[in-house]
Write a protein that holds these residues in place. Structure first.
Motif, PDB file in Angstrom:
ATOM      1  N   SER A 125       0.804  -1.231   0.000  1.00 44.57           N
ATOM      2  CA  SER A 125       0.000   0.000   0.000  1.00 44.57           C
ATOM      3  C   SER A 125       0.835   1.278   0.000  1.00 44.57           C
ATOM      4  N   ALA A 126       2.152   1.160  -0.024  1.00 40.30           N
ATOM      5  CA  ALA A 126       2.995   2.352   0.080  1.00 40.30           C
ATOM      6  C   ALA A 126       3.243   3.016  -1.263  1.00 40.30           C
ATOM      7  N   LEU A 142     -10.004  -6.898   6.410  1.00 41.31           N
ATOM      8  CA  LEU A 142     -11.316  -7.489   6.136  1.00 41.31           C
ATOM      9  C   LEU A 142     -12.294  -6.486   5.540  1.00 41.31           C
ATOM     10  N   ARG A 143     -12.288  -5.272   6.047  1.00 43.84           N
ATOM     11  CA  ARG A 143     -13.192  -4.229   5.565  1.00 43.84           C
ATOM     12  C   ARG A 143     -12.393  -2.938   5.401  1.00 43.84           C
ATOM     13  N   PRO A 144     -11.646  -2.831   4.306  1.00 41.40           N
ATOM     14  CA  PRO A 144     -10.758  -1.675   4.132  1.00 41.40           C
ATOM     15  C   PRO A 144     -11.530  -0.357   4.112  1.00 41.40           C
ATOM     16  N   SER A 145     -10.965   0.629   4.781  1.00 49.02           N
ATOM     17  CA  SER A 145     -11.501   1.984   4.731  1.00 49.02           C
ATOM     18  C   SER A 145     -10.375   2.937   5.101  1.00 49.02           C
ATOM     19  N   THR A 190      -8.014   0.964  -0.156  1.00 52.32           N
ATOM     20  CA  THR A 190      -9.402   0.863  -0.622  1.00 52.32           C
ATOM     21  C   THR A 190      -9.514   0.733  -2.140  1.00 52.32           C
ATOM     22  N   VAL A 191      -8.389   0.714  -2.850  1.00 54.95           N
ATOM     23  CA  VAL A 191      -8.433   0.647  -4.316  1.00 54.95           C
ATOM     24  C   VAL A 191      -8.990  -0.707  -4.759  1.00 54.95           C
ATOM     25  N   PRO A 192     -10.018  -0.716  -5.596  1.00 55.38           N
ATOM     26  CA  PRO A 192     -10.601  -1.997  -6.048  1.00 55.38           C
ATOM     27  C   PRO A 192      -9.579  -2.824  -6.829  1.00 55.38           C
ATOM     28  N   GLY A 193      -9.642  -4.137  -6.640  1.00 53.47           N
ATOM     29  CA  GLY A 193      -8.816  -5.036  -7.441  1.00 53.47           C
ATOM     30  C   GLY A 193      -7.421  -5.285  -6.917  1.00 53.47           C
TER      31      GLY A 193
END
Length: 277
Positions: free
Chosen positions: A55-56, A166-169, A199-202
């Motif tokens: 994620s960096a 589990l539930r990114p935000s 939170t980026v899809p995919g």
């Protein structure tokens, strides 16, 4: 009709502006998709490839690039499967072996036969995997608070990370960063990008078993965060010293796992430059 940039794209461009003006953006074709690489430093200098943590994005090295780029040709990579400007197309990404094959193809596309390789966290795990598979292409290997190399994660770290997995935000990601980094306060623009990246899809971060550092034969530098909550720095330091045939190990005072590599970059840059020299 023009498509409005996403919040992630805006944050990405904001952090990109923190890199030196002469930084080049390269999109390199690989069988797994086009890979974004931020390139800075003298064209004729020895290549130094930087792999970020999850994620960096490759932009996280903005505080290190100016100093490292005085002596080396820096190539900071947006990882395949993670948020950033690297595309995942073509050959499916399914395993750690795919990641290694992608990195090999990326070096081919960049025209780099032999490199210095440096990774942080997840990027360090990938760097070890690659160095074991293609030792002839890695001159020196630097690992910045590596995970899943000398030990697994602390259970408490995984429990804290679980909600954002589990539930990114953005809120969960920022709370996790605040807990892990304590009072070190990493750059605000990067924190914003990190939170949005989760939170980026995919996104598909490929994970695998622990790497085997005992089989590394090139010079290896291990830089550990004194206050890392991902693992116990002094225990990892001891394991690294025992495991590496040609290893150097140092603990960075005051650093945490996620505050690297951008907090107090002078000490990290100094250690890395001394090792590469």
């Amino acid at each position: 009709m023009a498509v409005s940039p996403s919040a992630f794209d805006l944050a990405y461009d904001e952090l990109r502006a923190r890199w030196p003006e002469s930084t080049e953006e390269r999109d390199v074709a690989t069988p797994y998709g086009r890979t974004r690489v931020h390139v800075y430093g003298p064209a004729d200098a020895s290549p130094l490839v930087l792999l970020p943590g999850g994620s960096a994005t490759g932009l996280v090295w903005f505080a290190n690039a100016p100093a490292l780029g005085e002596r080396y040709r820096v190539h900071a990579v947006d990882l395949l499967g993670d948020a950033g400007r690297t595309e995942r197309r073509g050959t499916p990404l399914r395993s750690a072996d795919d990641l290694v094959a992608w990195l090999d193809a990326l070096l081919d596309g960049l025209g780099l036969a032999r490199v210095h390789l440096c990774g942080h966290s997840y990027g360090a795990w990938l760097a070890v995997r690659y160095a074991l598979r293609a030792p002839q292409r890695v001159e020196r290997l630097a690992l910045v608070d590596p995970t899943q190399v000398f030990a697994g994660f602390r259970p408490g770290y995984l429990l804290r990370a679980l909600p954002s997995l589990l539930r990114p935000s953005r809120t969960r990601a920022r709370a996790f960063l605040a807990w892990e980094t304590g009072g070190s306060r990493p750059d605000e623009a990067w924190q914003r990008l990190y939170a949005l990246a989760t939170t980026v899809p995919g996104r598909k971060l490929v994970v695998g078993g622990r790497a085997r550092p005992t089989d590394l034969r090139m010079p290896v530098l291990v830089l550990l965060a004194e206050h890392s909550r991902a693992h116990h720095a002094e225990r990892i330091a001891g394991r690294a010293r025992r495991a590496l045939a040609r290893g150097e190990v140092a603990v960075l005072p005051g650093a945490t796992h996620h505050s690297l590599p951008l907090t107090a970059p002078e000490q990290l840059n100094g250690q890395l430059l001394d090792f590469l020299r």
